[in-house]
Enzyme design. Structure first.
Site, PDB file in Angstrom:
ATOM      1  N   ARG A 182      53.369  27.893 -33.251  1.00 29.17           N
ATOM      2  CA  ARG A 182      54.162  28.924 -33.034  1.00 29.17           C
ATOM      3  C   ARG A 182      53.278  30.126 -32.973  1.00 29.17           C
ATOM      4  O   ARG A 182      52.541  30.336 -34.210  1.00 29.17           O
ATOM      5  CB  ARG A 182      55.358  29.069 -33.722  1.00 29.17           C
ATOM      6  CG  ARG A 182      56.306  30.213 -33.739  1.00 29.17           C
ATOM      7  CD  ARG A 182      57.192  29.866 -32.444  1.00 29.17           C
ATOM      8  NE  ARG A 182      58.403  30.861 -32.530  1.00 29.17           N
ATOM      9  CZ  ARG A 182      58.904  31.100 -31.379  1.00 29.17           C
ATOM     10  NH1 ARG A 182      58.547  30.401 -30.086  1.00 29.17           N
ATOM     11  NH2 ARG A 182      60.226  31.607 -31.624  1.00 29.17           N
ATOM     12  N   THR A 222      60.747  28.220 -20.365  1.00 26.91           N
ATOM     13  CA  THR A 222      60.001  27.297 -21.420  1.00 26.91           C
ATOM     14  C   THR A 222      59.579  26.045 -20.762  1.00 26.91           C
ATOM     15  O   THR A 222      60.329  25.794 -19.541  1.00 26.91           O
ATOM     16  CB  THR A 222      60.707  27.104 -22.700  1.00 26.91           C
ATOM     17  OG1 THR A 222      61.159  28.487 -23.356  1.00 26.91           O
ATOM     18  CG2 THR A 222      60.226  26.379 -23.723  1.00 26.91           C
ATOM     19  N   ASN A 277      58.041  32.616 -24.037  1.00 30.86           N
ATOM     20  CA  ASN A 277      59.299  33.035 -24.001  1.00 30.86           C
ATOM     21  C   ASN A 277      60.005  33.282 -22.791  1.00 30.86           C
ATOM     22  O   ASN A 277      60.672  32.489 -22.092  1.00 30.86           O
ATOM     23  CB  ASN A 277      59.356  34.155 -24.903  1.00 30.86           C
ATOM     24  CG  ASN A 277      60.759  34.702 -25.485  1.00 30.86           C
ATOM     25  OD1 ASN A 277      61.557  33.669 -25.625  1.00 30.86           O
ATOM     26  ND2 ASN A 277      61.171  35.980 -25.554  1.00 30.86           N
ATOM     27  N   ASP A 285      61.769  37.183 -30.036  1.00 27.48           N
ATOM     28  CA  ASP A 285      62.421  36.074 -30.902  1.00 27.48           C
ATOM     29  C   ASP A 285      62.929  36.561 -32.303  1.00 27.48           C
ATOM     30  O   ASP A 285      63.576  35.907 -32.924  1.00 27.48           O
ATOM     31  CB  ASP A 285      61.729  34.932 -30.750  1.00 27.48           C
ATOM     32  CG  ASP A 285      62.305  34.015 -29.661  1.00 27.48           C
ATOM     33  OD1 ASP A 285      63.204  34.149 -28.798  1.00 27.48           O
ATOM     34  OD2 ASP A 285      61.610  32.841 -29.437  1.00 27.48           O
ATOM     35  N   SER A 337      62.309  30.002 -33.825  1.00 31.16           N
ATOM     36  CA  SER A 337      62.513  29.572 -32.567  1.00 31.16           C
ATOM     37  C   SER A 337      63.913  28.612 -32.252  1.00 31.16           C
ATOM     38  O   SER A 337      64.445  28.052 -33.508  1.00 31.16           O
ATOM     39  CB  SER A 337      61.347  28.604 -32.340  1.00 31.16           C
ATOM     40  OG  SER A 337      61.569  27.881 -31.168  1.00 31.16           O
ATOM     41  N   SER A 338      64.206  28.027 -30.968  1.00 33.59           N
ATOM     42  CA  SER A 338      65.171  27.163 -30.888  1.00 33.59           C
ATOM     43  C   SER A 338      64.507  26.046 -30.503  1.00 33.59           C
ATOM     44  O   SER A 338      65.300  24.843 -30.107  1.00 33.59           O
ATOM     45  CB  SER A 338      66.317  27.703 -30.316  1.00 33.59           C
ATOM     46  OG  SER A 338      66.823  28.648 -30.659  1.00 33.59           O
ATOM     47  N   GLY A 395      65.213  26.499 -22.713  1.00 38.44           N
ATOM     48  CA  GLY A 395      66.599  27.213 -22.758  1.00 38.44           C
ATOM     49  C   GLY A 395      67.025  27.909 -23.806  1.00 38.44           C
ATOM     50  O   GLY A 395      68.216  28.149 -24.107  1.00 38.44           O
ATOM     51  N   GLY A 396      65.888  28.450 -24.553  1.00 40.18           N
ATOM     52  CA  GLY A 396      66.303  29.603 -25.486  1.00 40.18           C
ATOM     53  C   GLY A 396      67.350  28.469 -26.543  1.00 40.18           C
ATOM     54  O   GLY A 396      67.176  27.490 -26.777  1.00 40.18           O
TER      55      GLY A 396
HETATM   56  O1  DON Z   1      61.427  29.765 -29.121  1.00 34.46           O
HETATM   57  C1  DON Z   1      62.527  29.999 -28.536  1.00 34.46           C
HETATM   58  O2  DON Z   1      63.564  29.592 -29.119  1.00 34.46           O
HETATM   59  C2  DON Z   1      62.498  30.611 -27.222  1.00 34.46           C
HETATM   60  N1  DON Z   1      61.256  31.604 -27.335  1.00 34.46           N
HETATM   61  C3  DON Z   1      62.479  29.498 -26.186  1.00 34.46           C
HETATM   62  C4  DON Z   1      62.534  30.280 -24.776  1.00 34.46           C
HETATM   63  C5  DON Z   1      63.113  29.641 -23.829  1.00 34.46           C
HETATM   64  O3  DON Z   1      63.479  28.379 -24.011  1.00 34.46           O
HETATM   65  C6  DON Z   1      63.252  30.068 -22.475  1.00 34.46           C
HETATM   66  N2  DON Z   1      63.563  28.998 -21.605  1.00 34.46           N
HETATM   67  N3  DON Z   1      64.336  28.496 -20.976  1.00 34.46           N
END
Ligand code: DON
Length: 555
Positions: free
Chosen positions: A84, A360, A380, A402, A431-432, A453-454
């Site tokens: 990360r 992502t 991100n 984030d 993060s997720s 997908g965050g």
């Molecule tokens: O680390 C995370 O949770 C976010 N930065 C992830 C971002 C993400 O999945 C965007 N995608 N669709």
């Protein structure tokens, strides 16, 4: 249960990724005798070339795996690597509050201040050193070839680059505009897109290892650009960046063992919480997609996200009460507090997040010995901070968003987070991302799971897991079933299209505030049936592919 595969028999080597050229590059490495980690490193670098929205060397990610089997004879060992990004040493908790006061609204999302210190190169090279088997030059060769020779621009990327929002932001930065909009327009669909600067950067990494990125010419370019654009990344940040080996979150449930990502991802802790809450309810009886099941999903998600947003952050900076969060008492209390017929309102309502496109990417790999690697990696937002470092060809992330960048305010994903995730120098933003490997009772790999997908990453992995291991859905149905999502705040039950109208009405009657949203995630699943049959499923929501080896070449 007898181990169906892995021991003594060879498996169908398979890679599932969001972009076909990168998946095939990884498969070639497996065909040349590389293992799952070698292939993961190749796919990671290749995606930085072929999937610039999210594939990266200017971002970061996580790797979870179960490896070490040779010729199908041994048990696997769990591995877990955190690469990360980190906040620059010059960052501080009020950075984005001050920026907003100065009238720079999107400082954590757009431009130089949004960029955290990239971790992908350190992570991929570290993984190769620890668990790979091929030389650096071999695993990087496909990416270098794709960048220098180029590859056809896809229609969907062309569309995305042409969209008003993306074009408007990308062309704010001269170098980004030069690369992605030569002559003022994106490269036409079907035309060859070459990235010579990126090829040279990748070659420096192949030649010099981490020094090829965190030192020498590449570092010089980054530092010059930071100075020019008012960013914070300094030489100390680059020199001191290291990937970290972590203990995976590991638990048993429904006859399988789950290996997944610990903090600084919230994925593992939340996934375990939600699965264990749900294990107290007869979901099989309720059925996949039923009102009762979706209600319970929403209620367990909202409870887990409340914990996430309050307690979780970088474990190197904050003390996370993991034992308490995962204790029987806590899970029992969370389950007991669920009213089966009525939603529990989340404590406050917060405005939904920004609408910027998010991106992502995840890839899942199984080699012929049954070793598995799951990697989720990101800049991100789509194309990250939109800043290409001149002379290097790569985009910097906007991972600083984030963090709890501005207390009380929702981030890109509408998450309202707390003190544990405040910006601090050298800290990793929460993060997720939830790369996950599922092991059967005989020690064999049964699943390799993950998605972008965050925050929906965690709840999507949850739903695919439940589909496979509780609802007995086929791998295809587990991935394509309509997904739902709740993240505590805002107090909305998000859902994709495809859920029956009567179910939605019944959920509304129970008090859920329904919000329809577009596609959730881009799942990349490998599922191994108890008989050993391997199935790769690349989410029909995206443009990915399953690359699988037809002919087995022996070393
Ligand atoms: O680390 C995370 O949770 C976010 N930065 C992830 C971002 C993400 O999945 C965007 N995608 N669709």
């Amino acid at each position: 249960m007898k181990p169906a595969c892995g021991k003594g028999s060879e498996m169908q080597a398979t890679i599932v990724a969001a972009e076909p050229l990168a998946a095939r590059a990884g498969l070639q490495i497996l065909e040349q005798g590389g293992n799952a980690v070698d292939a993961a490193v190749t796919v990671g670098f290749a995606l930085a070339v072929t999937f610039p929205e999210a594939g990266n060397i200017g971002g970061g990610g996580f790797l979870v795996g179960d490896v070490g089997r040779a010729r199908g004879t041994d048990d696997g060992q769990p591995i877990c690597l955190d690469f990360r990004e980190k906040a620059p040493l010059k960052a501080d908790r009020d950075l984005y509050v001050r920026a907003a006061e100065a009238g720079i609204e999107k400082a954590s999302l757009l431009g130089h201040l949004a960029a955290a210190v990239p971790g992908s190169v350190a992570g991929l090279l570290d993984a190769l050193d620890r668990w790979g088997s091929l030389p650096r030059s071999r695993v990087l060769a496909p990416a270098i070839g794709l960048a220098s020779r180029g590859f056809p621009m896809t229609a969907s990327r062309h569309r995305r680059l042409s969209s008003k929002g993306t074009r408007g932001q990308m062309t704010l930065f001269e170098e980004t505009a030069r690369i992605f909009y030569p002559d003022g327009e994106p490269v036409a669909a079907g035309e060859i897109f070459k990235q010579p600067d990126l090829a040279r950067t990748l070659q420096r990494i192949a030649d010099n290892g981490r020094e090829g990125f965190y030192g020498g010419e590449t570092a010089d370019h980054i530092l010059v650009e930071m100075k020019r654009g008012g960013g914070l990344i300094a030489i100390e940040d680059l020199e001191s960046y290291r990937a970290v080996v972590r203990e995976p979150v590991q638990f048993e449930l429904n006859g399988v063992e789950v290996l997944t990502m610990p903090a600084p991802s919230s994925g593992g802790i939340c996934l375990e919480q939600m699965l264990r809450i749900l294990s107290r309810f007869p979901l099989e009886e309720f059925g996949a997609g039923s009102t009762d099941t979706i209600h319970l999903l929403a209620e367990s998600m909202r409870r887990s996200f409340a914990d996430r947003n309050h307690f979780l952050g970088d474990p190197d900076f904050v003390s996370i009460p993991t034992e308490k969060l995962l204790s029987e008492e806590r899970i029992e209390a969370m389950a007991k507090s669920i009213d089966l017929k009525k939603s529990t309102p989340s404590s406050a309502i917060t405005p939904a997040g920004a609408t910027e496109k998010e991106e992502t990417t995840h890839y899942s790999i199984l080699d012929r010995h049954g070793n598995a690697v799951a990697v989720t990696t990101t800049l991100n937002g789509s194309f990250g901070s939109k800043v290409v470092v001149p002379g290097t060809g790569f985009l910097l992330n906007n991972e600083m968003d984030d963090f709890t960048a501005r207390p009380g305010e929702p981030n890109l994903f509408g998450l309202v987070q707390g003190e544990a995730n405040a910006v601090e120098p050298g800290k990793r933003p929460l993060s997720s991302m939830t790369p996950t490997v599922v092991i059967g009772s005989g020690g064999e790999v049964r699943g390799v799971l993950g998605t972008p997908g965050g925050p929906t990453i965690i709840t999507n992995v949850l739903q695919v897991f439940l589909g496979l291991y509780r609802h007995n859905l086929s791998p295809e149905d587990a991935v394509s079933q309509p997904k739902v999502h709740h993240q505590s705040l805002p107090d909305h039950l998000y859902h994709e299209e495809g859920i029956a109208k009567e179910t939605l009405m019944a959920l509304k009657d129970r008090g859920h505030q329904l919000k329809r949203r577009g596609k959730i995630g881009d799942f990349q699943l490998i599922s191994v049936a108890p008989g050993g049959a391997v199935r790769g499923v690349s989410d029909p929501r995206g443009g990915g592919t399953t690359a699988t080896k037809v002919k087995i070449q022996r070393n």
